[in-house]
Design an enzyme around this catalytic site. Structure first.
Site, PDB file in Angstrom:
ATOM      1  N   LYS A  20       1.912  -2.839  -2.736  1.00  0.00           N
ATOM      2  CA  LYS A  20       1.575  -3.356  -1.397  1.00  0.00           C
ATOM      3  C   LYS A  20       2.400  -4.593  -1.053  1.00  0.00           C
ATOM      4  CE  LYS A  20      -2.676  -3.818  -2.770  1.00  0.00           C
ATOM      5  NZ  LYS A  20      -2.626  -3.156  -4.088  1.00  0.00           N
ATOM      6  N   GLY A  28      -2.676  -9.326  -7.372  1.00  0.00           N
ATOM      7  CA  GLY A  28      -1.365  -9.838  -7.759  1.00  0.00           C
ATOM      8  C   GLY A  28      -0.341  -9.016  -7.009  1.00  0.00           C
ATOM      9  N   HIS A  29       0.259  -9.603  -6.001  1.00  0.00           N
ATOM     10  CA  HIS A  29       1.199  -8.866  -5.153  1.00  0.00           C
ATOM     11  C   HIS A  29       2.603  -9.404  -5.398  1.00  0.00           C
ATOM     12  CE1 HIS A  29      -2.282  -7.830  -2.183  1.00  0.00           C
ATOM     13  NE2 HIS A  29      -2.479  -7.385  -3.404  1.00  0.00           N
ATOM     14  N   ASP A  63      -2.261  -2.129  -7.292  1.00  0.00           N
ATOM     15  CA  ASP A  63      -0.898  -2.277  -7.821  1.00  0.00           C
ATOM     16  C   ASP A  63       0.043  -1.177  -7.359  1.00  0.00           C
ATOM     17  OD1 ASP A  63      -1.792  -4.515  -9.229  1.00  0.00           O
ATOM     18  OD2 ASP A  63      -2.382  -3.288 -10.948  1.00  0.00           O
ATOM     19  N   GLN A  65      -6.228  -4.943  -3.736  1.00  0.00           N
ATOM     20  CA  GLN A  65      -6.771  -3.874  -4.584  1.00  0.00           C
ATOM     21  C   GLN A  65      -6.423  -2.499  -3.996  1.00  0.00           C
ATOM     22  OE1 GLN A  65      -9.176  -6.777  -3.965  1.00  0.00           O
ATOM     23  NE2 GLN A  65      -7.921  -7.484  -5.647  1.00  0.00           N
TER      24      GLN A  65
HETATM   25  P1  GDP Z   1       0.525  -4.647  -5.447  1.00  0.00           P
HETATM   26  O1  GDP Z   1      -0.634  -5.275  -6.154  1.00  0.00           O
HETATM   27  O2  GDP Z   1       0.136  -3.370  -4.766  1.00  0.00           O
HETATM   28  O3  GDP Z   1       1.245  -5.582  -4.520  1.00  0.00           O
HETATM   29  O4  GDP Z   1       1.548  -4.224  -6.584  1.00  0.00           O
HETATM   30  P2  GDP Z   1       2.052  -5.153  -7.809  1.00  0.00           P
HETATM   31  O5  GDP Z   1       2.988  -6.163  -7.287  1.00  0.00           O
HETATM   32  O6  GDP Z   1       0.888  -5.639  -8.605  1.00  0.00           O
HETATM   33  O7  GDP Z   1       2.760  -4.083  -8.708  1.00  0.00           O
HETATM   34  C1  GDP Z   1       3.841  -3.329  -8.257  1.00  0.00           C
HETATM   35  C2  GDP Z   1       5.046  -3.593  -9.170  1.00  0.00           C
HETATM   36  O8  GDP Z   1       6.020  -2.621  -8.924  1.00  0.00           O
HETATM   37  C3  GDP Z   1       5.714  -4.913  -8.930  1.00  0.00           C
HETATM   38  O9  GDP Z   1       6.241  -5.384 -10.139  1.00  0.00           O
HETATM   39  C4  GDP Z   1       6.836  -4.571  -7.940  1.00  0.00           C
HETATM   40  O10 GDP Z   1       7.936  -5.463  -8.011  1.00  0.00           O
HETATM   41  C5  GDP Z   1       7.224  -3.204  -8.436  1.00  0.00           C
HETATM   42  N1  GDP Z   1       7.715  -2.263  -7.442  1.00  0.00           N
HETATM   43  C6  GDP Z   1       7.314  -2.094  -6.151  1.00  0.00           C
HETATM   44  N2  GDP Z   1       7.919  -1.021  -5.611  1.00  0.00           N
HETATM   45  C7  GDP Z   1       8.688  -0.495  -6.583  1.00  0.00           C
HETATM   46  C8  GDP Z   1       9.548   0.667  -6.652  1.00  0.00           C
HETATM   47  O11 GDP Z   1       9.684   1.446  -5.702  1.00  0.00           O
HETATM   48  N3  GDP Z   1      10.180   0.892  -7.858  1.00  0.00           N
HETATM   49  C9  GDP Z   1      10.043   0.066  -8.918  1.00  0.00           C
HETATM   50  N4  GDP Z   1      10.691   0.353 -10.047  1.00  0.00           N
HETATM   51  N5  GDP Z   1       9.266  -1.033  -8.873  1.00  0.00           N
HETATM   52  C10 GDP Z   1       8.580  -1.283  -7.737  1.00  0.00           C
HETATM   53  P1  IMO Z   2      -3.960  -5.730  -6.434  1.00  0.00           P
HETATM   54  O1  IMO Z   2      -4.286  -6.352  -5.095  1.00  0.00           O
HETATM   55  C1  IMO Z   2      -5.369  -3.549  -9.935  1.00  0.00           C
HETATM   56  C2  IMO Z   2      -9.541  -4.197 -11.123  1.00  0.00           C
HETATM   57  C3  IMO Z   2      -9.716  -4.904 -12.464  1.00  0.00           C
HETATM   58  C4  IMO Z   2     -11.019  -4.266 -12.910  1.00  0.00           C
HETATM   59  C5  IMO Z   2     -11.801  -4.155 -11.606  1.00  0.00           C
HETATM   60  C6  IMO Z   2     -12.777  -5.287 -11.357  1.00  0.00           C
HETATM   61  O2  IMO Z   2      -2.931  -6.449  -7.199  1.00  0.00           O
HETATM   62  O3  IMO Z   2      -3.711  -4.269  -6.280  1.00  0.00           O
HETATM   63  P2  IMO Z   2     -12.467  -7.838 -10.616  1.00  0.00           P
HETATM   64  O4  IMO Z   2     -11.722  -8.958 -11.268  1.00  0.00           O
HETATM   65  O5  IMO Z   2     -12.019  -7.536  -9.230  1.00  0.00           O
HETATM   66  O6  IMO Z   2     -13.950  -8.007 -10.716  1.00  0.00           O
HETATM   67  O7  IMO Z   2     -12.105  -6.550 -11.531  1.00  0.00           O
HETATM   68  O8  IMO Z   2     -10.839  -4.127 -10.567  1.00  0.00           O
HETATM   69  N1  IMO Z   2      -8.675  -4.933 -10.162  1.00  0.00           N
HETATM   70  C7  IMO Z   2      -7.408  -4.584  -9.898  1.00  0.00           C
HETATM   71  N2  IMO Z   2      -6.617  -3.637 -10.459  1.00  0.00           N
HETATM   72  N3  IMO Z   2      -4.907  -4.316  -8.928  1.00  0.00           N
HETATM   73  C8  IMO Z   2      -5.690  -5.242  -8.352  1.00  0.00           C
HETATM   74  O9  IMO Z   2      -5.321  -5.950  -7.258  1.00  0.00           O
HETATM   75  C9  IMO Z   2      -6.992  -5.446  -8.864  1.00  0.00           C
HETATM   76  N4  IMO Z   2      -8.013  -6.288  -8.552  1.00  0.00           N
HETATM   77  C10 IMO Z   2      -9.030  -5.947  -9.353  1.00  0.00           C
HETATM   78  O10 IMO Z   2      -8.659  -4.614 -13.333  1.00  0.00           O
HETATM   79  O11 IMO Z   2     -10.770  -2.971 -13.376  1.00  0.00           O
HETATM   80 MG    MG Z   3      -1.105  -6.008  -8.039  1.00  0.00          MG
END
Ligand code: GDP
Ligand code: IMO
Ligand code: MG
Length: 424
Positions: free
Chosen positions: A15, A39-40, A12, A224
């Site tokens: 990416k 979840g991207h 998270d 991840q």
């Molecule tokens: P990922 O799994 O690495 O793709 O990240 P996620 O999408 O799960 O979580 C990142 C969250 O931060 C999302 O809700 C993005 O919209 C948000 N986000 C990304 N970059 C920034 C930033 O620079 N500032 C803020 N406030 N939000 C951001």
């Molecule tokens: P993105 O790509 C954050 C964590 C779960 C749990 C552990 C194992 O959005 O960064 P699993 O379901 O893979 O067996 O869970 O890994 N986890 C993540 N945490 N971002 C993710 O993906 C994750 N994918 C798995 O919360 O701790």
């Molecule tokens: Mg994510």
């Protein structure tokens, strides 16, 4: 030019946003590991896309999207995502390619994930319950696995599913006293997956190598984060795949040597979902401030994320094992308004100081962070698009992280939108 985007923390990191920006200059975006546990998020104007299996490049209509061998494909989630994009007039026809060797997540995997987590009680891992661990376990076990290519021979698959489901039901009954699953239901679903997904299913390794030979620019999208890597992360509180950059070549059949640049993504602080040690965690009003301001709730499960200070020991480890060239530092805006900011520069473990991250959780749980405290800033930075327009304390914070990790920060996130990005 081929590049790879990798999470440097526990996932998270942002990416999705970084991949979306880089995709503008790429021909192909490849997901090579993980599954619908990812979840991207991509934010375009007022539209917000949460992608679990489709590469984040899919929101750009001309980008070719590849789901490679080591991804575990949950067809229900994938078809839903394809549908959701179609509703926004974004079609994947003729530009989505799924590996015939990718393993398929079926309902019994999700059920097994859930039953196992429930039975573990307070010792549960906190998985996303997306069936990831059970599907990868079946892949490694080999005898009871289903791959995308198996959908081509539906009668053979029917016989195979009978054997698999019989076995799963015995396990579910014996270990969890759970109701059996119906093989006919799984088979009917597989028939419809075959109809809907086989047109996208190919040998993606051949496809990628031909594309490279044709001079196409490929962007590899990690899922991840490095600290969730099955072999190099904080086991057992990890996912079931090689989610560091080390998983990229094995995940898609393209050697790391063919990638020109590895870009690591980190947040300006640290978050983690699920259980496991987290030395810089702030389970207090500071963590809550970050959670509220950064909207730190899971993209996949909606769970509140655990929040803490930036951990330069952990990120430096991810940089080292990942051969990371440069860093994208996201969510700098979230730190605005804090009284002061801390960065963990070393750990003390059993009286000894170390700057090398111990992935072994016995030692990691004994680590107490040694912090450097730096002044914060009050100014709103969400509209800044030049590094030199950031408050001096924010500039210094970025430069301190560069010093501690030994890598340049070439991208800074100051908000979720595309244009809330500083490129240096
Ligand atoms: P990922 O799994 O690495 O793709 O990240 P996620 O999408 O799960 O979580 C990142 C969250 O931060 C999302 O809700 C993005 O919209 C948000 N986000 C990304 N970059 C920034 C930033 O620079 N500032 C803020 N406030 N939000 C951001
Ligand atoms: P993105 O790509 C954050 C964590 C779960 C749990 C552990 C194992 O959005 O960064 P699993 O379901 O893979 O067996 O869970 O890994 N986890 C993540 N945490 N971002 C993710 O993906 C994750 N994918 C798995 O919360 O701790
Ligand atoms: Mg994510």
């Amino acid at each position: 030019m081929n590049s790879c985007v990798i999470g440097l923390q526990w996932g998270d990191e942002g990416k999705g946003k970084v991949v979306d920006i880089l995709a503008e200059r790429s021909d192909i975006v490849v997901r090579y590991s993980g599954g619908a546990n990812a979840g991207h998020t991509v934010v375009i104007g007022d539209s917000r896309f949460a992608l679990h299996l489709l590469p984040s490049g899919s929101v750009r209509p001309n980008i070719i999207c590849v789901i490679a061998n080591a991804v575990v494909v949950d067809p229900d989630t994938l078809l839903k995502e394809i549908d959701e994009l179609a509703k926004k007039n974004i079609t994947l026809n003729n530009r989505l390619f799924i590996s015939e060797n990718a393993h398929v997540v079926l309902d019994y995997h999700k059920k097994e994930d859930q039953l196992r987590e429930e039975s573990l009680g307070k010792n549960k891992l906190g998985t996303t319950i997306r069936g990831i661990g059970p599907c990868y376990a079946d892949k490694i076990g080999r005898s009871y696995a289903v791959r995308m290519g198996d959908l081509r021979n539906i009668q053979e698959l029917k016989a195979k599913l009978q054997v698999i489901v019989d076995r799963k039901n015995k396990i579910f009954a014996a270990l969890y006293n759970a109701k059996p699953i119906n093989v006919a239901d799984i088979f009917e679903k597989c028939k419809s997956y075959a109809d809907e997904l086989l047109p996208f299913t190919i040998d993606t390794t051949e496809f990628l190598h031909k594309a490279i030979a044709d001079g196409k620019s490929i962007l590899f999208e990690g899922a991840q984060g490095t600290l969730l890597d099955i072999d190099h992360g904080t086991f057992p509180f990890v996912t079931s795949s090689n989610s560091s950059s080390l998983g990229m070549p094995a995940g898609c059949g393209v050697p790391a040597k063919m990638v020109d640049k590895f870009l690591g993504v980190a947040k300006a602080y640290t978050t983690r979902v699920g259980a496991g040690p987290f030395p810089t965690e702030q389970d207090n009003e500071i963590g809550q401030y970050i959670r509220d301001k950064g909207n730190e709730y899971g993209t996949t499960t909606g769970r509140p994320r655990r929040c803490g200070w930036f951990d330069a020991v952990a990120v430096s480890y991810a940089v080292t094992i990942g051969a990371i060239d440069s860093i994208a530092l996201m969510h700098l805006d979230t730190l605005t308004g804090l009284k002061e900011i801390k960065i963990c520069k070393a750990y003390k473990i059993n009286g000894r100081e170390t700057t090398f991250f111990p992935a072994n959780i016995t030692r990691l749980s004994q680590a107490s962070p040694i912090y450097e405290t730096v002044p914060s800033w009050e100014e709103d930075i969400t509209e800044v698009n030049d590094f030199h327009d950031l408050p001096l304390n924010a500039q210094n914070y970025i430069m301190l992280i560069e010093e501690m990790t030994g890598k340049p920060i070439t991208t800074v996130g100051v908000g979720p939108k595309r244009n809330q990005t500083i490129l240096r």
